[in-house]
Design a protein around this motif. Structure first.
Motif, PDB file in Angstrom:
ATOM      1  N   UNK A  51     -37.438   0.946 -55.448  1.00 63.60           N
ATOM      2  CA  UNK A  51     -36.318   0.982 -56.593  1.00 63.60           C
ATOM      3  C   UNK A  51     -36.948   0.564 -57.726  1.00 63.60           C
ATOM      4  N   UNK A  52     -36.585   1.533 -59.025  1.00 59.41           N
ATOM      5  CA  UNK A  52     -37.391   1.028 -60.192  1.00 59.41           C
ATOM      6  C   UNK A  52     -36.320   1.175 -61.260  1.00 59.41           C
ATOM      7  N   UNK A  53     -36.241   0.116 -62.194  1.00 53.16           N
ATOM      8  CA  UNK A  53     -35.487   0.299 -63.411  1.00 53.16           C
ATOM      9  C   UNK A  53     -36.382   0.142 -64.685  1.00 53.16           C
ATOM     10  N   UNK A  54     -36.295   1.026 -65.526  1.00 57.92           N
ATOM     11  CA  UNK A  54     -36.918   1.374 -66.623  1.00 57.92           C
ATOM     12  C   UNK A  54     -36.035   1.522 -68.137  1.00 57.92           C
ATOM     13  N   UNK A  55     -36.594   0.562 -69.152  1.00 54.56           N
ATOM     14  CA  UNK A  55     -35.944   0.930 -70.368  1.00 54.56           C
ATOM     15  C   UNK A  55     -36.734   1.843 -71.114  1.00 54.56           C
ATOM     16  N   UNK A  56     -36.268   2.827 -71.624  1.00 54.70           N
ATOM     17  CA  UNK A  56     -37.319   3.588 -72.719  1.00 54.70           C
ATOM     18  C   UNK A  56     -36.469   4.224 -73.846  1.00 54.70           C
ATOM     19  N   UNK A  57     -37.124   4.497 -74.881  1.00 52.60           N
ATOM     20  CA  UNK A  57     -36.564   5.510 -75.735  1.00 52.60           C
ATOM     21  C   UNK A  57     -36.823   6.840 -75.180  1.00 52.60           C
ATOM     22  N   UNK A  58     -35.992   7.825 -75.393  1.00 54.91           N
ATOM     23  CA  UNK A  58     -35.986   9.100 -74.887  1.00 54.91           C
ATOM     24  C   UNK A  58     -35.814  10.294 -76.215  1.00 54.91           C
ATOM     25  N   UNK A  59     -36.771  11.234 -75.833  1.00 56.57           N
ATOM     26  CA  UNK A  59     -36.715  12.197 -77.107  1.00 56.57           C
ATOM     27  C   UNK A  59     -36.328  13.525 -76.561  1.00 56.57           C
ATOM     28  N   UNK A  60     -35.318  14.166 -77.528  1.00 55.01           N
ATOM     29  CA  UNK A  60     -35.069  15.369 -77.019  1.00 55.01           C
ATOM     30  C   UNK A  60     -34.879  16.380 -78.271  1.00 55.01           C
ATOM     31  N   UNK A  61     -35.269  17.772 -78.379  1.00 53.65           N
ATOM     32  CA  UNK A  61     -34.945  18.564 -79.363  1.00 53.65           C
ATOM     33  C   UNK A  61     -33.454  19.133 -79.418  1.00 53.65           C
ATOM     34  N   UNK A  62     -32.910  19.080 -78.196  1.00 58.05           N
ATOM     35  CA  UNK A  62     -31.402  19.205 -78.278  1.00 58.05           C
ATOM     36  C   UNK A  62     -31.118  20.827 -78.684  1.00 58.05           C
TER      37      UNK A  62
ATOM     38  N   UNK B 239     -38.376  13.039 -72.163  1.00 56.20           N
ATOM     39  CA  UNK B 239     -37.050  13.139 -72.646  1.00 56.20           C
ATOM     40  C   UNK B 239     -36.142  12.025 -71.728  1.00 56.20           C
ATOM     41  N   UNK B 240     -36.741  11.318 -70.818  1.00 59.79           N
ATOM     42  CA  UNK B 240     -36.037  10.485 -69.982  1.00 59.79           C
ATOM     43  C   UNK B 240     -37.097   9.474 -69.287  1.00 59.79           C
ATOM     44  N   UNK B 241     -36.628   8.407 -69.041  1.00 63.65           N
ATOM     45  CA  UNK B 241     -37.761   7.423 -68.192  1.00 63.65           C
ATOM     46  C   UNK B 241     -37.918   8.139 -66.885  1.00 63.65           C
TER      47      UNK B 241
END
Length: 425
Positions: free
Chosen positions: A251-262, A228-230
């Motif tokens: 210290x990390x930075x990440x780009x990702x897609x996120x998936x949530x049913x909401x 749902x989040x990186x």
RNA sequence: GGAGAGAUGGCUGAGUUCGGUUGAAAGCGCUCGACUCGAAAUCGAGUAAGGGGAGUAAAAUCUCUUUCGUGGGUUCAAAUCCCACUCUCUCCGCCA
């Protein structure tokens, strides 16, 4: 997860805190289970001690008769140990399960409040632009410019899905790259590209499971869940690890897609690209020593703010009150950007300090000094930023009377020098 | 997906045939000491970790327990025997 010892030492204090969080976690039962656990552990260890030492002696004994006698005796001790171990295991499982449902305790600086209405606006930065025409919402702009296709998104995947195209998708891509570069080059973060699917234990580690399982997508056959989040994969990078002195802060930075049913927000924000089942996000994660987490939170917030400042978008910083604090956070700030077309403040970032809550669940520890005893680390994270809402803010704030959209200067080099998004591009 | 090999302490690597004296040889590394003006080399000593409890202002210290990939089983006793699983490597197949 909060410390069992803390709960057992000061149950009344904990109960009081939970009241402010509108939580009904079973404190008394936890205390009771833990007491029982300790008693039985003591008892079974005495028995094990006896059996271990006796077994060693048996190995050395020559006299058959007394040897057999001891063996018979130890057989009984063994049965008793087995019985107690099983009982302890059950109690521990029960205790652990109950602890997983106890929310984090709020930091002393968090204002007490019942809900959203009592959050505190810490500051507002930048001026809302004055329009000499009526600003359009992004969904109208997006369709006119042919850079967002809602109908076909729904055709493909149903409600809450959309398709970005042409300069729309390019704008999002530019933002991702620009944000990543900014955090890496100017804020000192290390880039991570993590898996988008993780095992259930990772989600328990960050606190998404067991409580929020209904908001997650998962593989039907295996214990694999869409993130749902990186925050989930990146924080769990160091699950079950003891970090040696000198490693922190991470210290990390990440780009990702996120998936949530909401599921929890069913029916909310159904228009536009504000709340989809899939969205992109650039996320900052910190793993730090426990004394440092509050100052690191300040840094984290400033790094997220920097994005908004450089994009020249008006925003405000909100401090969440106890009633609106998330399950896992000890303290949490939201960044909201002004969106003139939607006519509302949009949450583009949520910056939290989790204290050792996640570290306990995920067993992330560090050694403060060589040979020192390991301590639970503190973890933090914040979006910097969530993409769709940043795209909304740019579209709506930078729109021109003719329906075109000016591209913020910092992004132009990331868009091949493009200055304006016009129809047909 | 098919076949085979493997998983031991910070690392390398014995031990598994025939279960007990192996929390684990040896080497490397690391720490301390000796030698030295100092260093290298050499010599001597020490050196796995997690959890609980006692102790302390905090340490020191003492003590129990668990751990040889994970989980279970056999046994008085398991790194060693049995079962299941996971992961890694090699070969074959398939594929972006």
């Amino acid at each position: 997860m909060i410390d069992v010892k803390l709960i057992c030492d000061k149950p009344e204090l904990i109960k009081e805190a939970l009241l402010k969080l509108n939580s009904t976690a079973p404190v008394d039962e936890i205390v009771e289970l833990n007491t029982k656990r300790r008693e039985l552990t003591y008892e079974v260890e005495r028995l094990k001690e006896k059996k271990n030492s006796t077994s060693k002696e048996i190995g050395k004994m020559k006299d058959k008769e007394s040897r057999d006698k001891l063996i018979t005796e130890m057989r009984e001790v063994g049965d008793k140990i087995k019985e107690l171990d099983e009982e302890i295991k059950k109690i521990e499982e029960d205790l652990h399960e109950k602890l997983l449902w106890v929310p984090n305790l709020p930091h002393e600086s968090v204002p007490v409040g019942k809900g959203e209405e009592e959050n505190v606006v810490v500051k507002t930065v930048g001026e809302k632009r004055i329009f000499d025409f009526t600003p359009l919402p992004h969904w109208e702009l997006g369709e006119k410019l042919d850079i967002i296709d809602f109908e076909r998104g729904v055709k493909l995947s149903g409600t809450r899905f959309y398709v970005l195209k042409k300069a729309g998708s390019k704008l999002q891509r530019a933002l991702i790259n620009w944000m990543l570069d900014l955090h890496i080059d100017h804020h000192g973060y290390t880039e991570i590209y993590p898996p988008y699917m993780v095992k259930g234990e990772c989600l328990t580690g960050t606190g998404n499971l067991p409580k929020f399982g209904e908001n997650l997508y998962r593989d039907a056959e295996e214990d694999l869940w869409f993130i749902p989040t990186a925050e989930v994969p990146v924080t769990n990078l160091h699950r079950e690890e003891i970090l040696e002195p000198g490693t922190l802060p991470l210290n990390y930075v990440a780009y990702t897609a996120c998936f949530r049913r909401e599921k929890m927000s069913a029916g909310k924000d159904t228009r536009g690209i504000k709340r989809g089942h899939q969205f992109d996000k650039v996320e900052l994660v910190k793993v730090v020593e426990r004394e440092k987490s509050m100052e690191e939170l300040e840094k984290l917030i400033s790094h997220a703010e920097d994005i908004l400042k450089r994009l020249n978008l008006p925003y405000r910083l909100i401090k969440m009150c106890t009633g609106d604090l998330s399950f896992t956070a000890m303290i949490k700030y939201d960044l909201e950007v002004w969106s003139p077309g939607c006519d509302e403040w949009l949450e583009v970032s949520s910056c939290s300090n989790f204290g050792d809550f996640q570290a306990r669940r995920a067993n992330i520890r560090y050694r403060p000094e060589a040979k020192g005893k390991p301590l639970f680390a503190h973890t933090l994270n914040g979006s910097a930023l969530a993409l769709p809402r940043t795209v909304i803010a740019i579209m709506e704030n930078y729109q021109q009377p003719d329906g075109s959209i000016l591209i913020p200067e910092v992004l132009r080099s990331y868009m091949g020098g493009m200055e304006t998004i016009k129809g047909g591009i």
